[in-house]
Design a protein around this motif. Sequence first.
Motif, short mmCIF file in Angstrom:
data_model
loop_
_atom_site.label_atom_id
_atom_site.label_comp_id
_atom_site.label_asym_id
_atom_site.label_seq_id
_atom_site.Cartn_x
_atom_site.Cartn_y
_atom_site.Cartn_z
N ARG A 95 -1.09 -36.07 20.13
CA ARG A 95 -0.55 -37.41 20.41
C ARG A 95 0.83 -37.57 19.78
O ARG A 95 1.69 -38.25 20.34
N ALA A 96 1.05 -36.95 18.66
CA ALA A 96 2.37 -37.00 18.02
C ALA A 96 3.38 -36.11 18.73
O ALA A 96 4.56 -36.13 18.38
N GLY A 97 2.91 -35.33 19.69
CA GLY A 97 3.82 -34.47 20.43
C GLY A 97 4.18 -33.19 19.70
O GLY A 97 5.18 -32.56 20.01
N LEU A 98 3.36 -32.79 18.74
CA LEU A 98 3.67 -31.62 17.93
C LEU A 98 3.05 -30.33 18.47
O LEU A 98 3.24 -29.27 17.88
N ILE A 99 2.30 -30.43 19.55
CA ILE A 99 1.74 -29.23 20.17
C ILE A 99 2.45 -29.06 21.51
O ILE A 99 2.19 -29.82 22.45
N PRO A 100 3.36 -28.12 21.62
CA PRO A 100 4.23 -28.05 22.80
C PRO A 100 3.49 -27.77 24.11
O PRO A 100 4.00 -28.12 25.17
N SER A 105 4.33 -37.76 27.36
CA SER A 105 5.47 -38.29 28.10
C SER A 105 6.72 -38.32 27.22
O SER A 105 6.64 -38.53 26.02
N VAL A 106 7.83 -38.06 27.85
CA VAL A 106 9.12 -38.06 27.17
C VAL A 106 9.99 -39.10 27.88
O VAL A 106 9.99 -39.17 29.12
N GLU A 107 10.69 -39.90 27.10
CA GLU A 107 11.54 -40.92 27.71
C GLU A 107 12.58 -40.27 28.62
O GLU A 107 13.17 -39.25 28.28
N GLY A 108 12.74 -40.86 29.78
CA GLY A 108 13.71 -40.35 30.73
C GLY A 108 13.13 -39.33 31.70
O GLY A 108 13.80 -38.91 32.63
N GLN A 109 11.88 -38.92 31.47
CA GLN A 109 11.23 -37.97 32.37
C GLN A 109 9.98 -38.62 32.95
O GLN A 109 9.42 -39.54 32.34
N SER A 110 9.54 -38.13 34.09
CA SER A 110 8.31 -38.67 34.66
C SER A 110 7.12 -38.25 33.80
O SER A 110 7.09 -37.15 33.25
N SER A 117 -0.11 -38.85 24.93
CA SER A 117 0.49 -39.94 24.15
C SER A 117 0.21 -41.31 24.78
O SER A 117 0.61 -42.32 24.22
N SER A 118 -0.47 -41.36 25.90
CA SER A 118 -0.74 -42.64 26.55
C SER A 118 -1.90 -43.36 25.86
O SER A 118 -2.64 -42.78 25.08
N THR A 119 -2.04 -44.63 26.19
CA THR A 119 -3.11 -45.43 25.57
C THR A 119 -4.49 -45.05 26.11
O THR A 119 -5.49 -45.25 25.43
N THR A 120 -4.56 -44.49 27.30
CA THR A 120 -5.85 -44.10 27.87
C THR A 120 -6.27 -42.69 27.44
O THR A 120 -7.39 -42.27 27.73
N ALA A 121 -5.38 -41.99 26.77
CA ALA A 121 -5.66 -40.59 26.43
C ALA A 121 -6.85 -40.45 25.49
O ALA A 121 -7.63 -39.51 25.63
#
Length: 161
Positions: A95-100, A105-110, A117-121
């Motif tokens: 969720r922290a985005g530390l596992i590549p 989701s990344v800002e600016g990308q779909s 990282s979503s709330t439903t995850a």
Amino acid sequence: MILTLAGRLQTRLFLFLFIGVPVTLAFVFILAGWKWDYDIAMPFLLFLVTITGLGLLLDPIYIFIQTTRWDRDWPFAYQFFFSWVEFGIVFAVARAGLIPWLPVSVEGQSAPLVDFSSTTAIGLATLHFTCVFIPSFLALLGPMQAIFVRWRFKGGQFGKL
């Protein structure tokens, strides 16, 4: 049962291959609307691989904890608890985005189809892990001990006479 490190590793990999992967594929098949979708399947498979990998790394620590117990046993309650701890660690790090290799989701990308990282995850990941964990845990409690009779008495190792 008193597990050895080799037996613990073999049992974890056995459950991953023969229960975790098929259950994950069935989970994805149902989630995708009764069709195969690679983009949905890969995040869940990689999530399961990551949890299994973390468990393999933590197994020596579990063996150390096991040696500090008076009976040197590893109760199923510990197995239950630490499985969920492993899930929580992997989910929090993902969720922290530390596992590549796990999508966030990344800002600016779909946004990816499965976004950790979503709330439903948390609900979806918990449902997936529950679907894998319950059959694995039940297999460990019953069928594995009945099918692999010597497995129980050889520290969880397969093929050891």
